[in-house]
Design a protein around this motif. Structure first.
Motif, mmCIF file in Angstrom:
data_model
loop_
_atom_site.group_PDB
_atom_site.id
_atom_site.type_symbol
_atom_site.label_atom_id
_atom_site.label_comp_id
_atom_site.label_asym_id
_atom_site.label_seq_id
_atom_site.Cartn_x
_atom_site.Cartn_y
_atom_site.Cartn_z
ATOM 1 N N MET A 1 0.843 -1.188 0.000
ATOM 2 C CA MET A 1 0.000 0.000 0.000
ATOM 3 C C MET A 1 0.886 1.249 0.000
ATOM 4 N N ASP A 2 0.480 2.252 -0.762
ATOM 5 C CA ASP A 2 1.225 3.513 -0.778
ATOM 6 C C ASP A 2 1.318 4.102 0.621
ATOM 7 N N GLN A 3 2.516 4.564 0.978
ATOM 8 C CA GLN A 3 2.752 5.018 2.345
ATOM 9 C C GLN A 3 1.902 6.229 2.712
ATOM 10 N N ASP A 4 1.762 7.189 1.820
ATOM 11 C CA ASP A 4 0.954 8.375 2.129
ATOM 12 C C ASP A 4 -0.498 7.992 2.420
ATOM 13 N N TYR A 5 -1.046 7.135 1.549
ATOM 14 C CA TYR A 5 -2.437 6.715 1.752
ATOM 15 C C TYR A 5 -2.579 5.907 3.037
ATOM 16 N N LYS A 6 -1.621 5.043 3.311
ATOM 17 C CA LYS A 6 -1.640 4.232 4.527
ATOM 18 C C LYS A 6 -1.670 5.119 5.771
ATOM 19 N N THR A 7 -0.889 6.187 5.746
ATOM 20 C CA THR A 7 -0.837 7.110 6.886
ATOM 21 C C THR A 7 -2.162 7.831 7.077
ATOM 22 N N ILE A 8 -2.737 8.316 5.974
ATOM 23 C CA ILE A 8 -4.023 9.015 6.048
ATOM 24 C C ILE A 8 -5.120 8.080 6.559
ATOM 25 N N LEU A 9 -5.160 6.877 5.999
ATOM 26 C CA LEU A 9 -6.202 5.914 6.362
ATOM 27 C C LEU A 9 -6.100 5.510 7.833
ATOM 28 N N LYS A 10 -4.895 5.233 8.282
ATOM 29 C CA LYS A 10 -4.703 4.829 9.683
ATOM 30 C C LYS A 10 -5.147 5.938 10.636
ATOM 31 N N ARG A 11 -4.805 7.164 10.310
ATOM 32 C CA ARG A 11 -5.183 8.287 11.173
ATOM 33 C C ARG A 11 -6.702 8.403 11.273
ATOM 34 N N PHE A 12 -7.390 8.251 10.136
ATOM 35 C CA PHE A 12 -8.848 8.355 10.145
ATOM 36 C C PHE A 12 -9.480 7.183 10.890
ATOM 37 N N LYS A 13 -8.994 5.962 10.631
ATOM 38 C CA LYS A 13 -9.512 4.797 11.353
ATOM 39 C C LYS A 13 -9.326 4.957 12.856
#
Length: 216
Positions: A1-13
């Motif tokens: 998974m792309d790192q930027d997207y992974k970071t955004i998704l984790k923060r929201f979850k």
């Protein structure tokens, strides 16, 4: 998974989880209900593993089993196949009711009355009789009679699947049924909000409105 997207998704979850009044187990079983519909195999495997830290495999299996009349057997079998890669423990076994129709009515009538029977009454070729009869037998008789999961919880996790499917009529009906089963409006709204990272804002906002209308 792309790192930027992974970071955004984790923060929201993490934010949705931290603000959520539902227990961690309730959140995971809600998510599993949605992921079963989506057939998101990697996510299913992850959340089955997480759920096993807080609930029994029997409870997880029951949540997945009961979705079959709503989402179809193929999606349920796919979810169970993923679950069986995480744990090999067989589920708890229950006796099948001799009269599934009568047993199903005992659960259906207090929550939904004759709504479906009346709605389908004028269908041709005996469909008006058989469709509501099969719904009573399979949906309620085959699954609601199994004692591993309270009706209140069955309704809430089923609603999560219906929200994911975006079936407007059934969301309205089962929001009302869920309230009659003992869920609060807050519990149902947070069931929908729990799904935000997985199904997005449009489906959740639409469903929250239907839940709120059902409680008025």
């Amino acid at each position: 998974m792309d790192q930027d997207y992974k970071t955004i998704l984790k923060r929201f979850k993490d934010e949705v989880t931290s603000e959520n009044p539902l227990s961690k187990a309730e959140q995971e079983l809600t998510i599993i209900s949605a992921l079963t519909v989506l057939q998101a195999n990697d996510d299913l495997k992850e959340h089955f593993s997480i759920a096993l830290n807080t609930v029994s495999v029997d409870l997880i299996r029951e949540v997945v089993y009961q979705l079959s009349p709503a989402v179809g057997s193929s999606k349920v079998k796919n979810a169970l196949r993923i679950l069986n890669t995480v744990t090999k423990k067989d589920g708890q076994h229950f006796a099948i009711p001799e009269d599934a129709y009568k047993a199903g009515l005992e659960f259906q009538e207090p929550l939904y009355g004759n709504e479906i029977k009346d709605l389908m009454a004028d269908l041709p070729a005996n469909a008006g009789k058989l469709l509501p009869e099969w719904l009573t037998k399979n949906f309620f008789g085959d699954y609601y009679t199994r004692g591993a999961l309270p009706v209140k919880d069955r309704e809430r996790y089923l609603l999560a699947a219906l929200i994911t499917m975006n079936v407007d009529f059934q969301i309205k009906a089962h929001a009302l049924g869920s309230l009659r089963a003992g869920n609060t409006e807050s519990e149902l709204i947070w069931t929908a909000l729990t799904l935000l990272p997985y199904i997005g804002f449009p489906l959740v906002i639409n469903s929250v409105q239907k839940i709120h209308q059902a409680n008025e």
